[in-house]
Design an enzyme around this catalytic site. Structure first.
Site, mmCIF file in Angstrom:
data_model
loop_
_atom_site.group_PDB
_atom_site.id
_atom_site.type_symbol
_atom_site.label_atom_id
_atom_site.label_comp_id
_atom_site.label_asym_id
_atom_site.label_seq_id
_atom_site.Cartn_x
_atom_site.Cartn_y
_atom_site.Cartn_z
ATOM 1 N N ASP A 1 118.690 30.630 -10.372
ATOM 2 C CA ASP A 1 118.787 29.271 -10.911
ATOM 3 C C ASP A 1 118.053 28.321 -9.977
ATOM 4 O O ASP A 1 117.989 28.552 -8.767
ATOM 5 C CB ASP A 1 120.249 28.843 -11.040
ATOM 6 C CG ASP A 1 120.971 29.569 -12.169
ATOM 7 O OD1 ASP A 1 120.297 30.011 -13.112
ATOM 8 O OD2 ASP A 1 122.203 29.684 -12.105
ATOM 9 N N ASP B 1 118.780 29.515 -19.407
ATOM 10 C CA ASP B 1 119.984 28.788 -19.807
ATOM 11 C C ASP B 1 119.631 27.664 -20.779
ATOM 12 O O ASP B 1 120.338 27.436 -21.768
ATOM 13 C CB ASP B 1 120.689 28.201 -18.581
ATOM 14 C CG ASP B 1 121.178 29.263 -17.615
ATOM 15 O OD1 ASP B 1 121.475 30.382 -18.068
ATOM 16 O OD2 ASP B 1 121.262 28.974 -16.409
#
Length: 198
Positions: A157, A171
Site C-alpha cells: 500500500d 483497492d
C-alpha cells in the site's frame, strides 16, 4: 437465493410458444441462436481488468523500488502522501490476522466474475466487474508472491490521505467497481442487459 439466481442466471432457454402449437423444425433450430441483447461484453470486462491489474502492478513495482525504507513523499502538503507499507490484512489495513481468509475471498470473487461473464451483455456491468477483477487479481498477486509466504503475502500500500487508511490502486479499483455495481442495481440494470423494476 432467487435474487442471486436472477443475476448469475442459468443457461438461456428459448421462450415457449404462446399459441400452444408445435412450431416447424426450422423455427426451432433458429430460435436459440437469436441474440436480442447484442454481443457479449466479455472483451470489455477483460480489457478493463487487464488495465487495472497492470496499473496496480507497475505502481507497486515502482513503490517497492523507490519508496520502501524511504521518507514519505508529500503530494498535496500533508493531506496526501506516498508512503510504502506492507499490509497483511484486507483493504485499508483491516483484519491483519486473516490473511489466508482474504486470499480465499479474492479467489472466490474471481470465480464468481468468471461465471457472470457467461451472461454479460451490459457495458457498464462489464466495466464494473472488470475493475473488481483487476483489483482482486492485483492484491491476490501480492498475497501469493510476496513475503512472508505463499497465500500469506503482505500487500503493498502507498496512497496515504490525511486521517485515512493507506491503500493502493487495486483497492481503489475494487471500491469504484463496487460503487458502480450498487448504482447499476438501484437503476435496475442486470448484467445480461435487461432492465427490471421491483
Amino acid at each position: 437465493m432467487a435474487e442471486a439466481e436472477r443475476i448469475i442466471g442459468t443457461p438461456d432457454t428459448p421462450d415457449a410458444a404462446g399459441d400452444g402449437q408445435e412450431r416447424p423444425d426450422a423455427d426451432q433450430e433458429q430460435a436459440p441462436q437469436e441474440r436480442p441483447r447484442g454481443k457479449r461484453r466479455v472483451a470489455v470486462l477483460f480489457a478493463v481488468a487487464a488495465f487495472a491489474y497492470l496499473l496496480d502492478l507497475v505502481s507497486k513495482m515502482i513503490v517497492v523500488a523507490e519508496l520502501e525504507h524511504q521518507e514519505p513523499i508529500e503530494i498535496v502538503g500533508d493531506w496526501l502522501r506516498f508512503v510504502a507499507i506492507r499490509n497483511a490484512g484486507a483493504a485499508f489495513g483491516f483484519g491483519e490476522a486473516f490473511t489466508v481468509l482474504f486470499t480465499v475471498i479474492a479467489a472466490a470473487v474471481i470465480v464468481v466474475i468468471a461465471r457472470l461473464a457467461r451472461k454479460l451483455y451490459s457495458v457498464p456491468w462489464a466495466i464494473a466487474l472488470g475493475m473488481l477483477l483487476g483489483g482482486a487479481l492485483g492484491n491476490l498477486t501480492d498475497r501469493i508472491f510476496r513475503s512472508p509466504g505463499v497465500f500469506e503475502g503482505a500487500v503493498v500500500d502507498f496512497i496515504a490521505p490525511k486521517h485515512f487508511a493507506v491503500f493502493n490502486l487495486a483497492d481503489s479499483a475494487i471500491v469504484c467497481g463496487g460503487i458502480l455495481i450498487v448504482i447499476l442495481s438501484f437503476r435496475g440494470l442486470d448484467p445480461d442487459g435487461t432492465v427490471h423494476k421491483d
